[in-house]
Write an enzyme that holds these catalytic residues in place. Structure first.
Site, PDB file in Angstrom:
ATOM      1  N   CYS A 222     140.457  -4.884  30.550  1.00  0.00           N
ATOM      2  CA  CYS A 222     141.126  -4.988  29.244  1.00  0.00           C
ATOM      3  C   CYS A 222     140.986  -3.692  28.450  1.00  0.00           C
ATOM      4  CB  CYS A 222     140.492  -6.103  28.398  1.00  0.00           C
ATOM      5  SG  CYS A 222     140.393  -7.719  29.157  1.00  0.00           S
TER       6      CYS A 222
ATOM      7  N   CYS B 182     141.136  -5.785  22.946  1.00  0.00           N
ATOM      8  CA  CYS B 182     141.676  -7.052  23.436  1.00  0.00           C
ATOM      9  C   CYS B 182     141.227  -8.224  22.542  1.00  0.00           C
ATOM     10  CB  CYS B 182     141.228  -7.297  24.871  1.00  0.00           C
ATOM     11  SG  CYS B 182     141.937  -8.799  25.605  1.00  0.00           S
TER      12      CYS B 182
ATOM     13  N   CYS C 166     144.573  -7.467  32.347  1.00  0.00           N
ATOM     14  CA  CYS C 166     144.577  -8.628  31.457  1.00  0.00           C
ATOM     15  C   CYS C 166     146.005  -8.962  31.018  1.00  0.00           C
ATOM     16  CB  CYS C 166     143.709  -8.319  30.230  1.00  0.00           C
ATOM     17  SG  CYS C 166     143.757  -9.571  28.938  1.00  0.00           S
TER      18      CYS C 166
ATOM     19  N   CYS D 163     146.142  -8.370  26.631  1.00  0.00           N
ATOM     20  CA  CYS D 163     146.235  -7.051  25.980  1.00  0.00           C
ATOM     21  C   CYS D 163     147.070  -6.049  26.774  1.00  0.00           C
ATOM     22  CB  CYS D 163     144.844  -6.470  25.735  1.00  0.00           C
ATOM     23  SG  CYS D 163     143.904  -6.081  27.239  1.00  0.00           S
TER      24      CYS D 163
END
Length: 354
Positions: free
Chosen positions: A37, A41, A68, A71
């Site tokens: 991430c 995030c 992810c 994000c």
């Protein structure tokens, strides 16, 4: 590496604070979930012992982590930054406007923040970008057969001499130096990483380079010596085709370029460039690996020199070559662009594995 990352405790504190200053600077890989991430995030914070930090998405992917879905660490952050979005929108509405620092202040924005944000995302300031955009308007006018005075007015310059001087600083020659009967035509191509110049004949693309590369004037001169008839302004079929393919590349849809190209170089340089074109998007090589690939294991330095004189940026992907230690070594278009392209291509690697 472009820089040494801060210590894990500092990075974890930034993760807990969802500090946007670290976007594009560091990424967190979560061992308990297998994902990576941005530090900003919005997901729940992982435990410190489950966090590993890297400087680029490519390092995360090579370590076995997937991006992810909240994000979107492979998506360009510039699109989400409200300062960038606001100023780019204003630039689109008035491309010939002569922006100044006072204009930015009148919008209620902090000059140092704007400068830092644009340098981080684009490797140039907003005012630099605005000047390039104005030149593009004049460049287009000239390419359509307009007079220098028409191009000057379109680009928002106070006088023809000021326009000629800005044009010459960029391309190493005044507008009048471009032949009206040339076999090769140069045109402007906008990309998310900055403007590029494409030079084509009716059948092939001969040059593709970022407009702010210092070597561009020298590359144009070299091309004129290789192809009799000079270089003019305008757009031909191969430039149209590569512009479309670049749009697909930067949007994450395709990493394959089918535009026919002409490689101008020695036999050795062309051999290196063809080997570069065989490296799949999302993978990298070292200079020594590339030398082995072409059967010349002692020619590492010569391979590096061939990389440096490549005149077809992105198509001949010299940005996929790293130092022996995995460092992002020098790149003519700017190391920040090299990192961005490696990050973009990490997405293609993920797609192949899916």
């Amino acid at each position: 590496m472009l820089f040494d990352l801060p210590d894990p405790q500092t990075l974890y504190s930034a993760l807990v604070a969802r500090d946007p200053a670290y976007d594009g600077v560091a990424y967190v890989c979560v061992t308990s979930t297998g994902i990576f991430c941005r530090l900003s995030c919005p997901a729940r914070h992982p435990k410190p012992e489950n966090c590993r930090f890297y400087a680029t998405p490519s390092e995360c992917i090579e370590s076995g982590f997937r991006p992810c879905k909240r994000c979107h660490p492979l998506a360009p952050m510039a699109q989400k930054d409200p300062i960038v979005a606001r100023l780019l929108d204003a630039l689109d509405k008035s491309p010939a406007y002569r922006w100044s620092e006072q204009d930015i202040v009148r919008l209620g924005l902090d000059l140092s923040t704007v400068r830092r944000v644009f340098k981080r995302h684009f490797g140039m300031t907003f005012l630099d970008m605005a000047r390039h955009r104005r030149l593009r308007e004049g460049f287009t006018t000239l390419g359509e057969g307009g007079r220098v005075v028409d191009a000057q007015v379109t680009a928002g310059f106070e006088s023809p001499s000021a326009f000629r001087a800005a044009f010459a600083r960029l391309l190493g020659r005044a507008p009048s130096a471009f032949s009206t009967t040339a076999l090769l035509k140069a045109d402007w191509i906008e990309t998310p990483l900055g403007a590029m110049i494409g030079v084509s004949c009716t059948h092939r693309l001969h040059l593709l380079e970022f407009i702010d590369r210092k070597a561009l004037p020298r590359e144009l001169s070299k091309l004129e010596k290789a192809v009799p008839g000079g270089v003019g302004l305008g757009r031909l079929g191969p430039t149209d085709q590569i512009a479309s393919e670049l749009a697909s590349y930067f949007s994450g849809n395709a990493a394959r370029f089918a535009t026919p190209v002409q490689l101008h170089g020695t036999a050795f340089e062309r051999e290196v460039w063809r080997a570069l074109m065989q490296i799949p998007a999302g993978e990298t090589r070292s200079y020594s690996q590339l030398a082995h690939d072409i059967g010349r294991p002692t020619a590492t330095r010569a391979v590096a020199r061939a990389n440096g004189v490549n005149q077809l940026a992105i198509i001949v992907p010299c940005h996929r070559v790293l130092g022996a230690d995995g460092a992002l070594t020098g790149y003519g278009g700017g190391v920040w662009r090299k990192q961005r392209m490696i990050e973009i291509e990490s997405g293609f690697a993920v797609a192949r594995r899916s």
